[in-house]
Design a protein around this motif. Structure first.
Motif, PDB file in Angstrom:
ATOM      1  N   LEU A 148      -0.351  -2.012  -5.144  1.00 31.74           N
ATOM      2  CA  LEU A 148       0.725  -2.354  -6.058  1.00 31.74           C
ATOM      3  C   LEU A 148      -0.168  -3.574  -6.559  1.00 31.74           C
ATOM      4  O   LEU A 148      -0.697  -4.459  -5.759  1.00 31.74           O
ATOM      5  CB  LEU A 148       1.826  -2.779  -5.322  1.00 31.74           C
ATOM      6  N   PRO A 149       0.017  -4.087  -7.886  1.00 31.34           N
ATOM      7  CA  PRO A 149      -0.352  -5.464  -8.281  1.00 31.34           C
ATOM      8  C   PRO A 149       0.392  -6.618  -7.362  1.00 31.34           C
ATOM      9  O   PRO A 149       1.488  -6.448  -6.909  1.00 31.34           O
ATOM     10  CB  PRO A 149       0.136  -5.361  -9.679  1.00 31.34           C
ATOM     11  N   GLU A 150      -0.235  -7.770  -7.517  1.00 33.64           N
ATOM     12  CA  GLU A 150      -0.050  -8.829  -6.552  1.00 33.64           C
ATOM     13  C   GLU A 150       1.271  -9.290  -6.665  1.00 33.64           C
ATOM     14  O   GLU A 150       2.231  -9.430  -5.861  1.00 33.64           O
ATOM     15  CB  GLU A 150      -1.137  -9.731  -6.448  1.00 33.64           C
ATOM     16  N   GLU A 151       1.715  -9.173  -7.882  1.00 26.36           N
ATOM     17  CA  GLU A 151       3.113  -9.649  -8.547  1.00 26.36           C
ATOM     18  C   GLU A 151       4.160  -8.927  -7.878  1.00 26.36           C
ATOM     19  O   GLU A 151       5.457  -9.329  -7.933  1.00 26.36           O
ATOM     20  CB  GLU A 151       3.046 -10.266  -9.692  1.00 26.36           C
ATOM     21  N   GLU A 152       3.952  -7.490  -7.941  1.00 30.98           N
ATOM     22  CA  GLU A 152       4.878  -6.584  -7.509  1.00 30.98           C
ATOM     23  C   GLU A 152       4.999  -6.185  -5.912  1.00 30.98           C
ATOM     24  O   GLU A 152       5.834  -5.401  -5.454  1.00 30.98           O
ATOM     25  CB  GLU A 152       4.838  -5.204  -8.316  1.00 30.98           C
ATOM     26  N   ARG A 153       4.282  -6.765  -5.047  1.00 32.11           N
ATOM     27  CA  ARG A 153       4.149  -6.505  -3.823  1.00 32.11           C
ATOM     28  C   ARG A 153       5.451  -7.075  -2.749  1.00 32.11           C
ATOM     29  O   ARG A 153       5.695  -8.353  -2.956  1.00 32.11           O
ATOM     30  CB  ARG A 153       2.778  -7.272  -3.080  1.00 32.11           C
ATOM     31  N   PRO A 154       5.982  -6.024  -2.222  1.00 30.35           N
ATOM     32  CA  PRO A 154       7.215  -6.771  -1.501  1.00 30.35           C
ATOM     33  C   PRO A 154       6.605  -7.357  -0.053  1.00 30.35           C
ATOM     34  O   PRO A 154       5.455  -7.248   0.183  1.00 30.35           O
ATOM     35  CB  PRO A 154       8.046  -5.565  -1.161  1.00 30.35           C
ATOM     36  N   ASN A 155       7.814  -7.776   0.657  1.00 33.00           N
ATOM     37  CA  ASN A 155       7.392  -8.269   1.963  1.00 33.00           C
ATOM     38  C   ASN A 155       6.797  -7.377   2.916  1.00 33.00           C
ATOM     39  O   ASN A 155       7.435  -6.281   3.187  1.00 33.00           O
ATOM     40  CB  ASN A 155       8.783  -8.976   2.518  1.00 33.00           C
ATOM     41  N   PRO A 156       5.706  -7.361   3.242  1.00 32.60           N
ATOM     42  CA  PRO A 156       5.157  -6.172   4.004  1.00 32.60           C
ATOM     43  C   PRO A 156       5.849  -5.961   5.517  1.00 32.60           C
ATOM     44  O   PRO A 156       6.165  -4.937   6.095  1.00 32.60           O
ATOM     45  CB  PRO A 156       3.683  -6.745   4.347  1.00 32.60           C
ATOM     46  N   GLN A 157       6.255  -7.199   6.136  1.00 31.78           N
ATOM     47  CA  GLN A 157       7.329  -6.764   7.360  1.00 31.78           C
ATOM     48  C   GLN A 157       8.640  -5.997   6.978  1.00 31.78           C
ATOM     49  O   GLN A 157       8.792  -5.423   7.912  1.00 31.78           O
ATOM     50  CB  GLN A 157       7.395  -8.314   7.814  1.00 31.78           C
ATOM     51  N   ALA A 158       9.033  -6.272   5.886  1.00 32.04           N
ATOM     52  CA  ALA A 158      10.318  -5.760   5.330  1.00 32.04           C
ATOM     53  C   ALA A 158       9.791  -4.244   5.254  1.00 32.04           C
ATOM     54  O   ALA A 158      10.523  -3.425   5.753  1.00 32.04           O
ATOM     55  CB  ALA A 158      10.874  -6.375   4.311  1.00 32.04           C
TER      56      ALA A 158
END
Length: 427
Positions: free
Chosen positions: A349-359
């Motif tokens: 994913l593009p950096e601005e669309e990346r969710p919290n990886p832990q979630a």
């Protein structure tokens, strides 16, 4: 805009605040302050509705008592006055002989407020039927009866009772505003004291004019103007009163609304987990009897059975307990594979669309563990727990589970099964 518009505005505003206060007053029945404040709002709301054209016209058409709306308005106003005096006195709790004299007088007045209100209601009734000239129906009794000693006496009875409440409340709220350290409370108390000043001005203007017109007939020509000015003062007073009581609790209202949204947002995750582990759902065994229970979107906000922050706490604890029980179904390295999955998704994913990886990792872990539960693969030795998080409040934990829920909804069954199969093959 017509006067009728402001009549409806004030009535609707006061009714809305009364309904807002009602759940707390009914839930905590032993709290005199809550009951008294709610009774005050309800009384003023009931006093305002007869002023509205639609209610006044209905009363005139269906009940053969001329100007009955005036008497009903004053009955309801007497109840509101009694309630607000009790509310102010209840704030002091138990008062001993060392208390300041104004406090002692306020408490004593509150003790005799119910019988005093009943006595004033009886006096109003007698004066209404015996002294007020009601030969001609009118929408403004003051303007129509100006110069009549009987009408002046009737209004004086009610204004004496109203004036006592304005003096007591205005003094107490003004003093408390000067001593308050909270800005919201200070502003609210100042607005309340201002409302009492407006109420006092309303009483003084009307009393002076009504008795002045009795002894000086030349003043009678100004009846309509005085009635219009004082009616405007009263409407502003009601609006200021409602606003003043609401300002200190605005943060509470905002928090209640935010918690209701959190409760709704984590519901899908909660339902899926509770379907597998119903024993964790203590919330489901609690009493729920709300007048708004069948109205979508309002059930959680207005449920009278339990405070919303408590229901939110129950829900997130149920989620956490259910996730803990999933450890007996998840393969030992399932969460490590979930973290790898989250890292892979993040790279795509593009950096601005990346969710919290832990979630993302916790969401796909829960999906895969639920798939394992569906297979019935119970393991005596539980897998490793999810990483601990230091949440400072139930609301903070609920916001975290909302993030997990958002990612949980995006995980497809195929992705969950694929992760489970990969982790099981390496177990």
């Amino acid at each position: 805009m017509s006067t009728g518009f402001f009549d409806y505005l004030a009535a609707l505003l006061m009714t809305g605040v009364a309904l807002w206060r009602a759940p707390a007053a009914l839930r905590w029945g032993g709290d005199t302050q809550r009951r008294a404040l709610c009774g005050c709002y309800a009384g003023y709301a009931a006093a305002l509705w007869p002023k509205t054209p639609i209610v006044a016209d209905w009363l005139a058409a269906h009940i053969p008592i001329t100007n009955l709306d005036l008497l009903l308005e004053h009955y309801a106003g007497s109840v509101a006055i009694m309630s607000i005096i009790i509310y102010v006195a209840a704030g002091y709790g138990r008062v001993d002989g060392s208390a300041p004299r104004p406090v002692v007088l306020t408490v004593r007045l509150a003790r005799i407020a119910p019988p005093t209100a009943a006595a004033f209601a009886i006096a109003l009734t007698v004066a209404f039927f015996a002294l007020v000239d009601r030969s001609h129906p009118t929408s403004d009794v003051l303007a129509a009866s100006v110069g009549q000693p009987g009408a002046a006496a009737y209004f004086s009875i009610f204004y004496l009772w109203l004036g006592s409440s304005c003096l007591v409340c205005g003094y107490q709220w003004g003093s408390a505003a000067r001593l308050s350290s909270s800005r919201a409370l200070r502003v609210g108390l100042t607005v309340l004291a201002t409302a009492m000043v407006l109420g006092s001005a309303y009483i003084v203007i009307r009393m002076i004019y009504m008795w002045g017109a009795v002894f000086f007939p030349g003043l009678r020509a100004y009846g309509a103007a005085v009635a219009h000015i004082t009616a405007g003062l009263m409407l502003i007073m009601f609006i200021a009163f409602a606003a003043g009581c609401s300002i200190p609790t605005s943060n509470v209202a905002a928090g209640r609304w935010a918690n209701s949204r959190l409760l709704k947002d984590v519901k899908p995750l909660y339902q899926d987990l509770v379907a597998c582990f119903p024993d964790v759902a203590f919330e489901g065994s609690l009493r729920r009897r709300s007048a708004f229970a069948s109205v979508p979107g309002l059930r959680k906000l207005f449920d009278w059975s339990m405070p919303i922050d408590v229901r939110l706490s129950f829900r997130i604890h149920a989620i956490a307990d259910a996730v803990e029980q999933l450890r007996h179904y998840a393969p030992p390295d399932l969460f490590e594979h979930a973290e790898d999955y989250a890292a892979t998704m993040e790279e795509q994913l593009p950096e601005e669309e990346r969710p919290n990886p832990q979630a993302v990792a916790e969401a796909v872990y829960i999906r895969a563990a639920l798939a394992a539960f569906a297979l019935g693969t119970y393991r005596a030795a539980p897998s490793d727990p999810l990483p601990r998080k230091s949440h400072l409040s139930a609301e903070a934990e609920a916001r975290w589970w909302r993030q997990v829920q958002e990612q949980y909804a995006a995980v497809t069954p195929a992705q969950a099964w694929g992760l489970l199969l990969t982790a099981s093959a390496e177990a």
